[in-house]
Write an enzyme that holds these catalytic residues in place. Structure first.
Site, PDB file in Angstrom:
ATOM      1  N   GLU A 262       0.816  -1.207   0.000  1.00 22.08           N
ATOM      2  CA  GLU A 262       0.000   0.000   0.000  1.00 22.08           C
ATOM      3  C   GLU A 262       0.853   1.262   0.000  1.00 22.08           C
ATOM      4  OE1 GLU A 262      -4.335   0.481   1.801  1.00 22.08           O
ATOM      5  OE2 GLU A 262      -2.809   0.755   3.357  1.00 22.08           O
ATOM      6  N   HIS A 288       7.836 -26.379  -0.385  1.00 26.36           N
ATOM      7  CA  HIS A 288       7.080 -27.379  -1.129  1.00 26.36           C
ATOM      8  C   HIS A 288       6.023 -26.733  -2.024  1.00 26.36           C
ATOM      9  CE1 HIS A 288       8.887 -30.551   1.386  1.00 26.36           C
ATOM     10  NE2 HIS A 288       8.809 -29.645   2.345  1.00 26.36           N
ATOM     11  N   LYS A 403     -13.290   2.864  -2.585  1.00 25.18           N
ATOM     12  CA  LYS A 403     -14.271   3.211  -1.555  1.00 25.18           C
ATOM     13  C   LYS A 403     -15.386   4.084  -2.133  1.00 25.18           C
ATOM     14  CE  LYS A 403     -10.987   3.066   2.320  1.00 25.18           C
ATOM     15  NZ  LYS A 403     -10.299   3.867   3.358  1.00 25.18           N
TER      16      LYS A 403
END
Length: 412
Positions: A262, A288, A403
């Protein structure tokens, strides 16, 4: 104690770039515009203030419910996960973060209302997930909010949540206006819930303060070298992997991803898209899964290995040989800590030999002082990288756009 080793070469890094990073951070700190630099010292009196509340809190509550998301929860979770093994008697902390109805319902169903203290955290005071979950909690528990000592609020001064808290007579703590949410864990955001839970936050702050002092004294220049290397080679190595060898680093990795992503994914002064992509892995599990990509995939990543020299657990691998399974007997009689550290060293060597740029961070052990040092280390590294990328490290316009669109959906 923390030990930092950069295994990549810095001989092609312009010394001016390193100085530019240092001077940018010094200017930010001295200007007062960026407040997280002050928190290691400025938050220490807050610890005493919160400690004074603990006797009354301890009598009534054995659980703390943190209602917050992003910078209002990730740092708390990171520190709790790291310190929980050494602080087993600390209060239970539950987190109400995401607007996922399954998660919200599950957490609420596990809460014992009479024994739980609710702390609502939002820097802006208007975070939709946080406020929506708070409403759900009020209804689910028939929570009497007015003048309640069961609800606390942490927010910016003057925010709508702060106004709500004041109107209802709730205890309220302030996030400094010059401290961004993702840099706020050493403010009231982290100090209040972690102190009330029983963690030694004063030592965390002192650890951060000590590292910061060494940084200003130019005794931690490896950090500046790393930032300069990352930014100078951002086109070649746009991805930065944290490969941390302990499950206790899982939440720390999530905090780092938010801090890094961010802060650094922006448009620079020339309007160009820039950024460094954070990836958080856990060893040995991700040997893995992701390791193959690192070793033989595109050479477009740097890797930071992190491990703990001395584990609090002295768990041993038994001297037990099982028929057909003798191939693994070479580790018999050794501790699991020896095994996981050897796996880290072997993997790091294989990655270096594959021409991948690597650095190594060793914790002598997990303690409060080291946790504070590591928090401020990554905050400083983020700031230095942002300054060299020539961006505003502390805003998030891309998030704000989403937003605005979200609100439009519900108002149509």
């Amino acid at each position: 104690m923390l030990r930092f080793v950069n295994h990549f070469s810095t001989k092609n890094i312009d010394p001016f770039t390193i100085e530019k990073g240092y001077e940018a951070l010094r200017f930010e700190a001295q200007s007062g515009e960026v407040g997280y630099y002050d928190l290691p010292r400025a938050s220490q009196p807050l610890v005493g203030e919160v400690e004074a509340l603990r006797p009354a809190i301890d009598k009534k509550y054995n659980t703390i419910a943190v209602i917050g998301i992003g910078g209002s929860s990730l740092g708390i979770k990171a520190i709790e996960r790291l310190l929980r093994p050494g602080t087993p008697n600390a209060k239970k902390i539950v987190y109400l973060e995401n607007s996922d109805p399954i998660s919200v319902s599950q957490v609420i169903s596990q809460i014992d209302k009479p024994r739980t203290l609710f702390i609502v955290i939002s820097k802006s005071g208007s975070t939709v997930e946080t406020l929506s979950i708070f409403k759900r909690v009020i209804v689910a528990f028939d929570l009497k909010v007015e003048h309640s000592d069961q609800v606390m609020v942490i927010s910016d001064e003057g925010s709508v949540l702060a106004q709500y808290a004041d109107e209802n007579g709730l205890r309220r703590f302030v996030i400094p206006s010059n401290v961004g949410g993702r840099f706020s864990v050493l403010s009231a955001v982290g100090i209040v819930p972690l102190t009330l839970a029983g963690f030694d936050t004063l030592e965390v702050l002192k650890g951060a303060e000590a590292f910061l002092e060494r940084f200003w004294e130019r005794k931690e220049d490896h950090l500046l070298q790393k930032a300069a290397y990352y930014v100078t080679n951002a086109q070649r190595f746009p991805m930065n992997v944290l490969f941390a060898y302990s499950d206790t680093f899982e939440e720390f990795g999530k905090w780092m991803v938010q801090l890094w992503g961010e802060s650094l994914g922006k448009r620079n002064r020339r309007g160009e898209r820039v950024g460094l992509t954070p990836i958080a892995l856990i060893g040995s599990v991700d040997q893995h899964s992701f390791l193959q990509l690192i070793v033989q995939g595109p050479l477009n990543k740097t890797v930071t290995f992190m491990h703990i020299a001395e584990s609090e657990e002295s768990l041993m691998i038994p001297q037990l040989s099982l028929r057909y399974l003798e191939k693994s007997d070479f580790v018999n009689g050794h501790s699991f800590n020896e095994l996981i550290n050897a796996q880290c060293m072997a993997t790091m060597k294989s990655v270096i030999e594959s021409d991948v740029s690597v650095d190594d961070i060793e914790w002598k052990k997990i303690d409060e002082h080291s946790v504070g040092g590591m928090i401020i280390y990554y905050e400083l590294l983020t700031s230095a990288s942002g300054a060299l990328l020539e961006i505003n490290t502390y805003d998030q316009p891309g998030v704000e756009l989403g937003k605005q669109i979200l609100e439009g959906y519900f108002r149509e």
